[in-house]
Write a protein that holds these residues in place. Structure first.
Motif, PDB file in Angstrom:
ATOM      1  N   SER B   2       0.822  -1.221   0.023  1.00 47.67           N
ATOM      2  CA  SER B   2      -0.037   0.073  -0.034  1.00 47.67           C
ATOM      3  C   SER B   2       0.974   1.200  -0.038  1.00 47.67           C
ATOM      4  O   SER B   2       1.825   1.176   0.301  1.00 47.67           O
ATOM      5  CB  SER B   2      -1.072  -0.033   1.370  1.00 47.67           C
ATOM      6  N   GLU B   3       0.160   2.395  -0.119  1.00 46.33           N
ATOM      7  CA  GLU B   3       0.681   3.546  -0.320  1.00 46.33           C
ATOM      8  C   GLU B   3       1.837   3.824   0.845  1.00 46.33           C
ATOM      9  O   GLU B   3       1.487   4.102   2.059  1.00 46.33           O
ATOM     10  CB  GLU B   3       0.087   4.803  -0.401  1.00 46.33           C
ATOM     11  N   HIS B   5       4.279   5.703   3.757  1.00 46.47           N
ATOM     12  CA  HIS B   5       4.040   7.139   4.391  1.00 46.47           C
ATOM     13  C   HIS B   5       5.672   7.043   4.919  1.00 46.47           C
ATOM     14  O   HIS B   5       6.171   6.311   6.087  1.00 46.47           O
ATOM     15  CB  HIS B   5       3.061   7.149   5.569  1.00 46.47           C
ATOM     16  N   ARG B  24       9.532   9.792  -5.118  1.00 51.63           N
ATOM     17  CA  ARG B  24       8.384  10.007  -5.873  1.00 51.63           C
ATOM     18  C   ARG B  24       8.563   9.450  -7.312  1.00 51.63           C
ATOM     19  O   ARG B  24       7.629   8.665  -7.758  1.00 51.63           O
ATOM     20  CB  ARG B  24       7.803  11.200  -6.106  1.00 51.63           C
ATOM     21  N   THR B  29       3.630   5.957  -6.167  1.00 44.13           N
ATOM     22  CA  THR B  29       2.755   6.562  -4.983  1.00 44.13           C
ATOM     23  C   THR B  29       3.481   6.317  -3.698  1.00 44.13           C
ATOM     24  O   THR B  29       3.928   5.264  -3.202  1.00 44.13           O
ATOM     25  CB  THR B  29       1.450   5.888  -5.076  1.00 44.13           C
ATOM     26  N   VAL B  30       3.836   7.291  -3.068  1.00 45.67           N
ATOM     27  CA  VAL B  30       4.539   7.352  -1.761  1.00 45.67           C
ATOM     28  C   VAL B  30       4.029   8.926  -1.354  1.00 45.67           C
ATOM     29  O   VAL B  30       3.902   9.873  -1.850  1.00 45.67           O
ATOM     30  CB  VAL B  30       6.016   7.522  -1.744  1.00 45.67           C
ATOM     31  N   LYS B  31       3.777   8.767   0.191  1.00 48.82           N
ATOM     32  CA  LYS B  31       3.538   9.992   0.842  1.00 48.82           C
ATOM     33  C   LYS B  31       4.735  10.341   1.714  1.00 48.82           C
ATOM     34  O   LYS B  31       5.433   9.316   2.496  1.00 48.82           O
ATOM     35  CB  LYS B  31       2.190   9.629   1.996  1.00 48.82           C
TER      36      LYS B  31
END
Lengths: 379, 134
Positions: B2-3, B5, B24, B29-31
């Motif tokens: 999942s993305e 964090h 990125r 997708t990365v926070k």
């Protein structure tokens, strides 16, 4: 008969007598005339004599006056003579004194001659010694330059850790920005603007690294020690920028209180930078265990001098060490942690710049204050 | 996966610009959150359960090693990757001894860094799955 005869005789006698009387009278007349003539002549002579006597008397008077005048003159002459005699005596004394002096002078001359000969020897020796001293001074200057260079390199060595970190950051960032540009192209997700932006960021970091290296190269260069007009505030700022990273990582704050003027000194900017770096390094080390970590640098102009103060909030200089800290090889740091040359070289450089450096006696609870004074360059 | 964090801590603000851009690009997708001090990072860590924390060691104030020690207390399962200067082996050793997931040498080798980071994220997400499962 007898009577007749007697009368005749008497007559004859009478005649004879008369003749005689007449003769006598004439003789007497003649004699009287002669006598009268003699009397007249005598009278003339008497008168002439009286005249002469009068003249003589007059002459005599004049002579008497002249005699008096002569006596007066003679008196004056006598005085002069005495004076002359006294003067002669004095002159004689002077002459004798002069003679003594001349004799002494002669002796002195002889001695002077001996001294002169000795002096010539000494001068010769001095000349040789001066030559030797010049040679030694030249060697000393060379050694000092080598020492300053060695100390600079030692300072550079000390700065290396901080500088390496400082250089590593822009290098790392360059790598990342360029990597990002490559990735964008590889992944085909690039737009010209993005690529240019990444490259632009990388270039900025190249500029930052170049600035650090160029400053280090300038500082470490073994250049002959030249003298020029140096803006002292700029040198302070450059020194702080060189050590800033180390100070920042040690959480040491710096405060600059620099005068509004731009004081100029005659000197060598690299040497002065070395001085400020040594003092700042010393303050940095003093703050290692301090609770409050602050270095203040003040600069102001007063009475034809630029006065600098480097204050830290460290433990201060122990009593009695205020002078010793400028001695070569004196260090309070642990063995291997310091050469003990930094502050002595600092002292030498400041002295060469006709300045002074001192450390203010620390009050309990206050840190060290290094005071540097340099003469302003004449306008 | 999942993305993820991620938190990046470094006093060099340029790195805080370059490194997220890189992540990125590579991860899609990365926070990413960034902090320029360890103290600020601590409040972020208290607020968020990050998949990985990347921190520089040499920072003024609290350094990366101290931050990691705090993370070990606050978020014992969050992997921390510490960045050291090139040749700072003693720091690298101390980082690993202190419980760092990995140490990364500056200048960063991007590929090996990605391998380490993805490994760290996977580890964290696995441990989270395990926590949820148990």
């Amino acid at each position: 008969m007898e009577v007749a005869n007697t009368s005749d005789f008497v007559q004859t006698q009478q005649n004879n007598l008369e003749a005689l009387a007449s003769e006598t009278q004439s003789t007497l007349h003649e004699r009287v005339r002669v006598l009268e003539e003699r009397v007249r002549k005598a009278e003339e002579r008497r008168r002439a004599l009286i005249h002469i006597m009068g003249d003589l008397n007059e002459l005599n008077k004049r002579l008497a006056e002249q005699r008096k005048a002569m006596i007066h003159i003679l008196g004056d002459y006598e005085k002069d003579r005495r004076r002359m005699a006294a003067q002669t005596e004095r002159l004689d004394n002077s002459r004798r004194a002069l003679l003594h002096i001349l004799q002494d002078s002669h002796q002195s001359n002889l001695r002077l001659e001996k001294t002169r000969k000795a002096m010539i020897h000494i001068m010769d020796d001095l000349h040789k010694t001066t030559e030797e001293i010049k040679q030694r001074e030249k060697q000393l200057t060379e050694k000092q330059e080598q020492l300053v260079q060695a100390a600079k390199l030692a300072t550079l060595g000390e700065l290396t850790t901080g500088v390496a970190h400082e250089l590593n950051n822009p290098l790392n960032n360059i790598g990342l920005f360029l990597g990002n540009a490559i990735d964008r192209i590889d992944l085909g997700v690039w737009e010209k603007n993005q690529i240019v932006e990444e490259l632009h960021h990388a270039m900025q970091q190249v500029g930052k690294a170049t600035e650090i290296i160029s400053h280090l190269r300038t500082f470490g260069r073994a250049a002959p020690v030249s003298r020029e007009l140096v803006p002292i505030k700029m040198v302070i700022v450059r020194s702080i920028s060189l050590i800033q990273e180390q100070l920042r990582l040690r959480q040491i704050r710096t405060e600059l209180d620099l005068c509004s003027e731009n004081p100029m000194v005659i000197g060598n900017s690299i040497q002065l930078e070395q001085v400020f770096l040594n003092v700042l390094t010393s303050a940095r080390d003093a703050l290692a265990n301090a609770t409050r970590k602050l270095i203040q640098v003040r600069c102001h102009v007063e009475q034809g001098k630029v006065k600098l103060a480097f204050c830290d909030t460290g433990p201060g200089i122990a009593e009695g060490l205020e002078q010793r800290i400028f001695d070569p090889f004196f260090t309070t740091k642990e063995v291997g942690a310091g050469t003990g040359l930094g502050l002595s070289i600092t002292y030498g450089i400041i002295k060469e710049h006709q300045g002074t450096i001192s450390v203010e006696k620390s009050r309990p609870g206050e840190g060290a204050i290094f005071l540097i004074e340099l003469p302003l360059a004449s306008p | 996966m999942s993305e993820p964090h991620i938190l990046i801590v470094d006093d060099d603000t340029v790195l805080l610009q370059a490194l997220p851009a890189f992540l990125r690009l590579r991860m899609g997708t990365v926070k990413i959150d960034t902090c320029d001090s360890a103290l600020e990072a601590l409040s972020q860590i208290a607020a968020w359960d990050y998949d990985a924390i990347i921190s520089d060691i040499k920072m003024p104030g609290m350094d990366g090693l101290s931050l990691m020690a705090e993370v070990r207390l606050l978020r014992p399962n969050t992997p921390t990757l510490l960045i050291t200067g090139h040749g700072e082996h003693d720091l690298a050793v101390r980082a690993l001894q202190g419980g760092a997931y990995a140490f990364i040498q500056k200048p960063i080798d991007r590929d090996s860094f990605m391998v380490s980071l993805i490994g760290a994220i996977q580890k964290r997400q696995l441990s989270r799955d395990t926590e949820r499962g148990s």
